[in-house]
Design a protein around this motif. Structure first.
Motif, PDB file in Angstrom:
ATOM      1  N   ASP A  15      21.108   9.287  36.445  1.00 21.91           N
ATOM      2  CA  ASP A  15      20.482   7.974  36.247  1.00 21.91           C
ATOM      3  C   ASP A  15      21.543   6.872  36.212  1.00 21.91           C
ATOM      4  OD1 ASP A  15      18.206   6.204  35.478  1.00 21.91           O
ATOM      5  OD2 ASP A  15      19.332   6.049  33.600  1.00 21.91           O
ATOM      6  N   LYS A  16      22.633   7.097  35.473  1.00 20.34           N
ATOM      7  CA  LYS A  16      23.688   6.090  35.386  1.00 20.34           C
ATOM      8  C   LYS A  16      24.346   5.862  36.740  1.00 20.34           C
ATOM      9  CE  LYS A  16      25.103   6.118  30.543  1.00 20.34           C
ATOM     10  NZ  LYS A  16      26.246   6.297  29.613  1.00 20.34           N
ATOM     11  N   CYS A  17      24.536   6.952  37.488  1.00 23.69           N
ATOM     12  CA  CYS A  17      25.141   6.832  38.818  1.00 23.69           C
ATOM     13  C   CYS A  17      24.266   5.973  39.727  1.00 23.69           C
ATOM     14  CB  CYS A  17      25.342   8.217  39.440  1.00 23.69           C
ATOM     15  SG  CYS A  17      26.634   9.209  38.661  1.00 23.69           S
ATOM     16  N   LEU A  18      22.985   6.277  39.765  1.00 24.71           N
ATOM     17  CA  LEU A  18      22.086   5.590  40.688  1.00 24.71           C
ATOM     18  C   LEU A  18      21.804   4.148  40.268  1.00 24.71           C
ATOM     19  CD1 LEU A  18      19.528   8.421  41.584  1.00 24.71           C
ATOM     20  CD2 LEU A  18      21.718   7.844  42.639  1.00 24.71           C
ATOM     21  N   ASP A  29      28.998  13.701  45.138  1.00 20.67           N
ATOM     22  CA  ASP A  29      29.399  12.737  44.104  1.00 20.67           C
ATOM     23  C   ASP A  29      28.617  12.969  42.815  1.00 20.67           C
ATOM     24  OD1 ASP A  29      31.187  11.439  45.802  1.00 20.67           O
ATOM     25  OD2 ASP A  29      29.666  10.035  46.522  1.00 20.67           O
ATOM     26  N   LEU A  30      27.318  13.205  42.944  1.00 17.13           N
ATOM     27  CA  LEU A  30      26.467  13.434  41.769  1.00 17.13           C
ATOM     28  C   LEU A  30      26.836  14.741  41.080  1.00 17.13           C
ATOM     29  CD1 LEU A  30      23.000  12.292  43.190  1.00 17.13           C
ATOM     30  CD2 LEU A  30      24.570  10.988  41.745  1.00 17.13           C
ATOM     31  N   ILE A  31      27.193  15.764  41.863  1.00 19.77           N
ATOM     32  CA  ILE A  31      27.625  17.045  41.289  1.00 19.77           C
ATOM     33  C   ILE A  31      28.897  16.843  40.478  1.00 19.77           C
ATOM     34  CG2 ILE A  31      28.524  19.335  41.833  1.00 19.77           C
ATOM     35  CD1 ILE A  31      26.657  19.313  44.297  1.00 19.77           C
ATOM     36  N   TYR A  79      22.164   8.863  48.081  1.00 12.13           N
ATOM     37  CA  TYR A  79      21.040   8.774  47.141  1.00 12.13           C
ATOM     38  C   TYR A  79      21.079   7.432  46.416  1.00 12.13           C
ATOM     39  CZ  TYR A  79      20.280  13.795  47.749  1.00 12.13           C
ATOM     40  OH  TYR A  79      20.009  15.034  48.269  1.00 12.13           O
ATOM     41  N   LYS A  80      19.892   6.879  46.160  1.00  8.89           N
ATOM     42  CA  LYS A  80      19.804   5.630  45.403  1.00  8.89           C
ATOM     43  C   LYS A  80      18.387   5.489  44.854  1.00  8.89           C
ATOM     44  CE  LYS A  80      18.334   2.453  49.073  1.00  8.89           C
ATOM     45  NZ  LYS A  80      18.605   1.169  49.744  1.00  8.89           N
TER      46      LYS A  80
END
Length: 336
Positions: A15-18, A29-31, A79-80
Motif C-alpha cells: 500500500d505504501k509503495c503504490l 520492486d514490491l517483493i 503496478y499502481k
C-alpha cells in the motif's frame, strides 16, 4: 498468528509503495520492499516469494478483507493504484470491525480505575467517541485540536519503528535557517509532541549533545542497518523535567520563576498548572496569586507568559522580567 502478522505487514508495505506516485513499481520492486519491511519488523531475513506477493495483490483487490484496492498494471509490468488518492488505511470500518471495537471499549472501561490505566486519561473516551461517530454518523462529541496540514506526520510510523527496533537513521533535514538540506546520521531516542507539533529527540554521535529535530523540517528518512545503535537508556521524563516545550538548556539554567497572575486568570492557572513544578506562593487580597516555577528560561516559556498579556506579571528573575517588558513594548509600537 505469525503468518497473519506478516501478511498484514506485506499489505501495508505494498500500500505504501503504490501510494508513492513518484516512481514505478514492478513486481520485483514490491517483493524487495516486502522483504525489507519484514526484516525491519522481525529482525531476520524472511523469504518472500513471487507467488506470495501476487496472492497479496489479489487479496487486496478483492473484498475478502474489505480493501477492494484498485490495483492496475500498466505497460504490462508496472503496478499502481488507479485512484492515486487510494489507501487501504482510509477504508471505513465494516460492521464486524465496529462490533469488535465496541466490545473492546466496553472491556477497557471496566479497568479504567486501575492504576495501570491511570496514564491513559481520555484515550478510552476518545476511542468510544470515535466508535460512536462511525456507528451513528453523528458529529463527534469530543473535539480535539489538530492540524491536518502539518508537514512531517508521514514520518511518524517509520521513526516510531526505528526507536522501537533501535535502528540508526539517515535523515535529510533542512532547518529554517539553512539554505539547503543536509543528511545526518541519527540515533533516535524518543518522539515528543508539543503544541500540536512533533519532534524527534536523539544524538548524532556518542560524543555530541542531545539534538531535537522538528518533523516538519525532515525531508527524507532512511534506515542504516550498518551502524550500531547508540543505546544510552535515555529517559525523556528526566530530560524534560524542568522544561516547558522542547528547548532544553543546561542544568544551571534552571531558575525559580515568580509570576503574579491576576484575579480573573488565577482559577485557570490553579486548575491547569503551567508546569508540574508550579507552587502557589501567596494568595493576595485582590484575588490574584503569586506562583513559582522551577524551569529553564527558554523561548517556549516566554511565549507562554506573553500569551497571557496583561494578566501575568513576571516578578523575578530580573532578566526574564526585562525580556518580557521589552517584548510587550515592541508589540505596543506595532499599534501606535
Amino acid at each position: 498468528m505469525a503468518t497473519n502478522k506478516n501478511a498484514l505487514i506485506r499489505y501495508r508495505t505494498i500500500d505504501k509503495c503504490l501510494q508513492n506516485n513518484n516512481r514505478e513499481w514492478t513486481l520485483d520492486d514490491l517483493i524487495d520492499a516486502c522483504s525489507d519491511a519484514l526484516y525491519e519488523y522481525e529482525g531476520r531475513d524472511v523469504n518472500v516469494s513471487k507467488r506470495t506477493v501476487q496472492m497479496d495483490i489479489q487479496i487486496m483487490r478483492s473484498d475478502k478483507l474489505g480493501y477492494n484496492a484498485p490495483i492496475v498494471v500498466h505497460d504490462k509490468r508496472f503496478y499502481k493504484y488507479e485512484d492515486p488518492e487510494f489507501s487501504i488505511t482510509d477504508i471505513p470500518l465494516n460492521e464486524n470491525d465496529m462490533n469488535v471495537l465496541t466490545e473492546t471499549v466496553e472491556m477497557l472501561k471496566q479497568f479504567k480505575d486501575f492504576s495501570l490505566f491511570s496514564e491513559l486519561g481520555g484515550i478510552i473516551q476518545r476511542l468510544e467517541d470515535k466508535v460512536y461517530t462511525e456507528k451513528t454518523k453523528q458529529s463527534a462529541i469530543i473535539h480535539l485540536d489538530k492540524n491536518e496540514n502539518l508537514k512531517g506526520l508521514e514520518h511518524l510510523d517509520i521513526l516510531y519503528q526505528a526507536i522501537l527496533k533501535k535502528i540508526v537513521l539517515r535523515i535529510t533535514y533542512k532547518s529554517f535557517k539553512a539554505r539547503k538540506a543536509s543528511e545526518v546520521v541519527f540515533h533516535p531516542f524518543i518522539l515528543k509532541e508539543f503544541n500540536n507539533r512533533w519532534f524527534l529527540v536523539g544524538k548524532t554521535s556518542a560524543t555530541k549533545s542531545i539534538v531535537t529535530f522538528a518533523l516538519d523540517r525532515i525531508e527524507k528518512v532512511d534506515y542504516d542497518l550498518n551502524i550500531p545503535y547508540l543505546d544510552i537508556n535515555f529517559n525523556g521524563e528526566d530530560y524534560y523535567k524542568n522544561t516547558i516545550g522542547v528547548t532544553v538548556l543546561p542544568e544551571e539554567s534552571v531558575q525559580e520563576i515568580y509570576l503574579k497572575v491576576d484575579r480573573s486568570n488565577a482559577p485557570y492557572v490553579l486548575t491547569k498548572p503551567l508546569h508540574h513544578t508550579q507552587e502557589t506562593v501567596e494568595k493576595l487580597n485582590d484575588g490574584s496569586i503569586i506562583i513559582k516555577l522551577d524551569v529553564h528560561i527558554n523561548y517556549e516559556l516566554e511565549r507562554l507568559i506573553l500569551g497571557f498579556g496583561e494578566c501575568i506579571e513576571v516578578i523575578k528573575p530580573r532578566l526574564l522580567r526585562k525580556r518580557i517588558k521589552t517584548n510587550l513594548q515592541n508589540a505596543v509600537k506595532l499599534y501606535q
